[in-house]
Design a protein around this motif. Structure first.
Motif, PDB file in Angstrom:
ATOM      1  N   CYS A   1       0.831  -1.202   0.000  1.00 12.78           N
ATOM      2  CA  CYS A   1       0.000   0.000   0.000  1.00 12.78           C
ATOM      3  C   CYS A   1       0.869   1.257   0.000  1.00 12.78           C
ATOM      4  O   CYS A   1       1.878   1.322   0.706  1.00 12.78           O
TER       5      CYS A   1
ATOM      6  N   SER B   1      -0.805   8.251   2.011  1.00 10.96           N
ATOM      7  CA  SER B   1      -0.970   9.659   1.651  1.00 10.96           C
ATOM      8  C   SER B   1      -1.864  10.345   2.673  1.00 10.96           C
ATOM      9  O   SER B   1      -2.551   9.694   3.469  1.00 10.96           O
TER      10      SER B   1
ATOM     11  N   LYS C   1      -5.067  12.957   3.356  1.00 10.63           N
ATOM     12  CA  LYS C   1      -6.308  13.377   2.706  1.00 10.63           C
ATOM     13  C   LYS C   1      -6.994  14.436   3.557  1.00 10.63           C
ATOM     14  O   LYS C   1      -7.177  14.245   4.768  1.00 10.63           O
TER      15      LYS C   1
ATOM     16  N   VAL D   1      -4.378   7.792   4.492  1.00  8.42           N
ATOM     17  CA  VAL D   1      -4.972   6.713   3.711  1.00  8.42           C
ATOM     18  C   VAL D   1      -3.879   5.737   3.282  1.00  8.42           C
ATOM     19  O   VAL D   1      -2.819   6.152   2.814  1.00  8.42           O
TER      20      VAL D   1
ATOM     21  N   HIS E   1      -3.498   3.044   0.511  1.00 13.24           N
ATOM     22  CA  HIS E   1      -4.169   2.616  -0.724  1.00 13.24           C
ATOM     23  C   HIS E   1      -3.499   1.370  -1.284  1.00 13.24           C
ATOM     24  O   HIS E   1      -2.281   1.342  -1.499  1.00 13.24           O
TER      25      HIS E   1
ATOM     26  N   ASP F   1      -2.060  -1.045  -3.747  1.00 14.26           N
ATOM     27  CA  ASP F   1      -1.530  -0.908  -5.105  1.00 14.26           C
ATOM     28  C   ASP F   1      -1.885  -2.100  -5.995  1.00 14.26           C
ATOM     29  O   ASP F   1      -1.812  -2.009  -7.222  1.00 14.26           O
TER      30      ASP F   1
ATOM     31  N   ARG G   1     -10.330  -1.216  -3.807  1.00 18.13           N
ATOM     32  CA  ARG G   1     -10.791  -0.097  -2.971  1.00 18.13           C
ATOM     33  C   ARG G   1     -11.257  -0.580  -1.615  1.00 18.13           C
ATOM     34  O   ARG G   1     -11.184   0.141  -0.625  1.00 18.13           O
TER      35      ARG G   1
ATOM     36  N   ASP H   1      -8.484  -0.544   0.954  1.00 19.04           N
ATOM     37  CA  ASP H   1      -7.920   0.733   1.400  1.00 19.04           C
ATOM     38  C   ASP H   1      -8.221   0.951   2.882  1.00 19.04           C
ATOM     39  O   ASP H   1      -9.310   0.623   3.366  1.00 19.04           O
TER      40      ASP H   1
ATOM     41  N   GLU I   1      -8.355   3.847   5.903  1.00 18.56           N
ATOM     42  CA  GLU I   1      -8.409   5.294   6.111  1.00 18.56           C
ATOM     43  C   GLU I   1      -8.710   5.578   7.574  1.00 18.56           C
ATOM     44  O   GLU I   1      -9.621   4.991   8.157  1.00 18.56           O
TER      45      GLU I   1
END
Length: 244
Positions: free
Chosen positions: A171, A174, A176, A182, A184, A186, A201, A204, A206
């Protein structure tokens, strides 16, 4: 910090005592501030370093040039509950005290925080993530995945039947909206069955930091060998002392 205020006033009225009085009062103020942070914020350890010289003139004016704060074992609030932050380092510039030192206004703030991977896993709990129809996953582990990514170990199940072993998803991380980070996915893990592209998704992760002081925002996040590292900054902050 009423005790500090009384000490400062007494020293000034008695003629100061020169450098010795300034350094003694300076040290006493740092100890008292650190003790108060530990008591009110529930951290495992706190250290306060008040910059600038002389200290007494700053204390009497109610304005400090710079105050550096270190917190170990701070428990931050998130949407999922609380997460232990192994260490927070903050530099506060232009600190003005009001209401008998119960309130502080800060011109600028910047700093960093580190969350150990094991503590981040604990904060996520055992909640199952819906990856696709009939396919779910749980976060089992997090570790440095190299090249700025986090390796997420997941345990999968299909139609309620657990799949053997742990699957790894790399992942990127980043920030937000300035108040959340987050992870994410890959790529999709090879669960032995075809998965739709949008399934990524569902993997992910968060988390929102719910107790950032107003005016403070997350600037960046990166994966490191010892955990996830975040940087933050802010200006024109109004900080009130309150128990957690």
């Amino acid at each position: 910090m009423r005790l500090l205020r009384i000490v400062v006033v007494l020293v000034v009225l008695l003629g100061g005592g020169g450098l010795v009085a300034d350094r003694w009062t300076h040290h006493r103020a740092e100890e008292e501030a650190a003790r108060r942070v530990e008591e009110r914020q529930g951290v495992e350890h706190a250290a306060v370093d008040i910059q600038g010289f002389p200290f007494l003139t700053q204390a009497v004016s109610g304005r400090m040039e710079r105050v550096d704060v270190r917190l170990d074992g701070y428990r931050a609030r998130t949407e999922q509950g609380r997460v232990r932050v192994a260490r927070v380092d903050a530099a506060l510039r232009g600190v003005r005290f009001d209401d008998d030192y119960e309130r502080a206004r800060v011109d600028k703030a910047s700093g960093s925080a580190r969350i150990a991977y094991r503590d981040l896993v604990k904060s996520l709990g055992d909640e199952e993530i819906s990856v696709a129809s009939g396919v779910s996953a749980k976060i089992a582990s997090l570790k440095d995945g190299g090249e700025g990514r986090i390796a997420v170990g997941i345990e999968g199940s299909v139609l309620g039947h657990a799949l053997p072993g742990t699957f790894t998803v790399l992942c990127t991380v980043s920030v937000k909206d300035g108040d959340r980070f987050v992870l994410h996915a890959d790529s999709l893990p090879d669960l032995g069955i075809p998965l739709p592209g949008k399934a990524g998704r569902g993997l992910d992760i968060e988390q929102k930091a719910d107790d950032l002081p107003e005016g403070v925002r997350l600037d960046s996040v990166r994966a490191a060998s010892d955990g996830m590292r975040l940087r933050f900054s802010g200006k024109d902050l109004d900080l009130r002392e309150a128990a957690r």
